[in-house]
Design a protein around this motif. Structure first.
Motif, PDB file in Angstrom:
ATOM      1  N   ILE A  22       0.837  -1.206   0.000  1.00 23.98           N
ATOM      2  CA  ILE A  22       0.000   0.000   0.000  1.00 23.98           C
ATOM      3  C   ILE A  22       0.871   1.255   0.000  1.00 23.98           C
ATOM      4  N   ALA A  23       1.925   1.245   0.810  1.00 24.24           N
ATOM      5  CA  ALA A  23       2.828   2.398   0.854  1.00 24.24           C
ATOM      6  C   ALA A  23       3.489   2.616  -0.503  1.00 24.24           C
ATOM      7  N   ALA A  24       3.916   1.539  -1.160  1.00 22.99           N
ATOM      8  CA  ALA A  24       4.548   1.663  -2.477  1.00 22.99           C
ATOM      9  C   ALA A  24       3.560   2.173  -3.520  1.00 22.99           C
ATOM     10  N   ALA A  25       2.312   1.733  -3.416  1.00 21.46           N
ATOM     11  CA  ALA A  25       1.295   2.163  -4.384  1.00 21.46           C
ATOM     12  C   ALA A  25       1.015   3.659  -4.288  1.00 21.46           C
ATOM     13  N   LEU A  30       5.705   7.018  -8.868  1.00 21.25           N
ATOM     14  CA  LEU A  30       4.985   6.226  -9.866  1.00 21.25           C
ATOM     15  C   LEU A  30       4.218   7.093 -10.865  1.00 21.25           C
ATOM     16  N   GLN A  31       4.058   8.374 -10.560  1.00 22.79           N
ATOM     17  CA  GLN A  31       3.203   9.230 -11.385  1.00 22.79           C
ATOM     18  C   GLN A  31       3.652   9.314 -12.836  1.00 22.79           C
ATOM     19  N   TRP A  32       4.937   9.299 -13.074  1.00 18.53           N
ATOM     20  CA  TRP A  32       5.432   9.520 -14.430  1.00 18.53           C
ATOM     21  C   TRP A  32       5.979   8.253 -15.079  1.00 18.53           C
ATOM     22  N   TYR A  37       6.552  -0.542 -16.493  1.00 17.90           N
ATOM     23  CA  TYR A  37       7.603  -0.321 -15.497  1.00 17.90           C
ATOM     24  C   TYR A  37       7.035  -0.500 -14.086  1.00 17.90           C
ATOM     25  N   VAL A  38       5.824   0.005 -13.869  1.00 17.34           N
ATOM     26  CA  VAL A  38       5.166  -0.129 -12.564  1.00 17.34           C
ATOM     27  C   VAL A  38       4.872  -1.596 -12.279  1.00 17.34           C
ATOM     28  N   ILE A  39       4.377  -2.318 -13.274  1.00 17.34           N
ATOM     29  CA  ILE A  39       4.106  -3.755 -13.104  1.00 17.34           C
ATOM     30  C   ILE A  39       5.392  -4.501 -12.775  1.00 17.34           C
ATOM     31  N   ALA A  40       6.463  -4.165 -13.472  1.00 18.62           N
ATOM     32  CA  ALA A  40       7.753  -4.819 -13.207  1.00 18.62           C
ATOM     33  C   ALA A  40       8.219  -4.533 -11.785  1.00 18.62           C
ATOM     34  N   ALA A 157      16.708  -5.079  -2.628  1.00 16.78           N
ATOM     35  CA  ALA A 157      15.560  -4.219  -2.325  1.00 16.78           C
ATOM     36  C   ALA A 157      15.971  -3.027  -1.465  1.00 16.78           C
ATOM     37  N   TRP A 158      16.830  -3.290  -0.481  1.00 18.83           N
ATOM     38  CA  TRP A 158      17.221  -2.214   0.435  1.00 18.83           C
ATOM     39  C   TRP A 158      17.993  -1.107  -0.269  1.00 18.83           C
ATOM     40  N   LEU A 159      18.848  -1.465  -1.216  1.00 20.13           N
ATOM     41  CA  LEU A 159      19.691  -0.471  -1.884  1.00 20.13           C
ATOM     42  C   LEU A 159      18.947   0.363  -2.934  1.00 20.13           C
ATOM     43  N   ILE A 160      17.825  -0.144  -3.412  1.00 15.92           N
ATOM     44  CA  ILE A 160      17.078   0.581  -4.439  1.00 15.92           C
ATOM     45  C   ILE A 160      16.296   1.723  -3.795  1.00 15.92           C
ATOM     46  N   GLN A 161      16.443   2.897  -4.360  1.00 15.74           N
ATOM     47  CA  GLN A 161      15.618   4.033  -3.948  1.00 15.74           C
ATOM     48  C   GLN A 161      14.506   4.160  -4.978  1.00 15.74           C
ATOM     49  N   GLY A 162      13.403   3.480  -4.707  1.00 16.14           N
ATOM     50  CA  GLY A 162      12.302   3.452  -5.670  1.00 16.14           C
ATOM     51  C   GLY A 162      10.972   3.692  -4.997  1.00 16.14           C
ATOM     52  N   ALA A 163       9.963   2.995  -5.477  1.00 16.43           N
ATOM     53  CA  ALA A 163       8.599   3.216  -4.997  1.00 16.43           C
ATOM     54  C   ALA A 163       8.392   2.772  -3.555  1.00 16.43           C
TER      55      ALA A 163
END
Length: 194
Positions: A22-25, A30-32, A37-40, A157-163
């Motif tokens: 939920i937090a990632a969503a 994700l807006q742009w 890419y979002v599905i991946a 996962a920890w190193l990625i600064q993503g969603a």
């Protein structure tokens, strides 16, 4: 008492998975992004969540289901999630994925993800030839690969600064590591070496 333990176990698992999703969503990052890419990206998050389910199934703390059979199906779903994750990223940025697969990427998170992915595929192959290997060799090989998969995925996962939001991502990573360590302890894998 066992009904209460079952409700608590299933409730805690649902919470541990749902809150980071939920937090990632709700991430503004994700807006742009393109839908693929979002599905991946979310396939990667689901893969991390499935790594929490796997050890809990194998040590039998999720009551009311045929744990061994579900463990196999969850493993299959995990392979599928990783394939969708990599394929989606491939379509959106082929050169980056080629660099990751060939261990040429300059980003450390990519190396950890690639190692975890190859270990997961090796585990799938081990599962396919399980009967030919014998139970002792199978369990040891599967457990070693699981350690590589969990460690590599968590660091990736920890190193990625993503969603994924940092607090919920960190909590899920710690829970995944804890569940994996608990399963290794309960299964006494190290005794198979002797």
């Amino acid at each position: 008492m066992s009904l209460l333990r079952g409700v608590v176990a299933w409730g805690a698992l649902a919470l541990a998975i749902a809150v980071p999703l939920i937090a990632a969503a709700q991430s503004p990052l994700l807006q742009w992004r393109e839908p693929l890419y979002v599905i991946a990206g979310f396939s990667g998050i689901i893969g991390l969540a499935l790594l929490l389910v796997q050890p809990l199934l194998i040590i039998g703390v999720l009551p009311g289901i045929p744990a061994r059979r579900i463990h196999i199906w969850t493993g299959t779903a995990l392979v599928f999630a990783v394939v969708v994750h990599v394929a989606g990223l491939w379509v959106t940025s082929p050169p980056d994925v080629v660099d990751v697969l060939l261990f040429r990427s300059p980003t450390p998170f990519s190396v950890w993800g690639a190692v975890a992915m190859w270990a997961l595929f090796a585990t799938a192959i081990l599962a396919a030839v399980r009967k030919q290997l014998g139970l002792r060799i199978w369990r040891f090989g599967h457990s070693v690969a699981a350690v590589v998969i969990v460690t590599g995925t968590v660091v990736h996962a920890w190193l990625i600064q993503g969603a994924m939001e940092n607090v919920t991502k960190g909590a899920l990573c710690v829970i995944v590591l804890g569940a994996g360590a608990w399963a290794l302890y309960r299964r006494r894998v190290w005794r198979m070496i002797r």
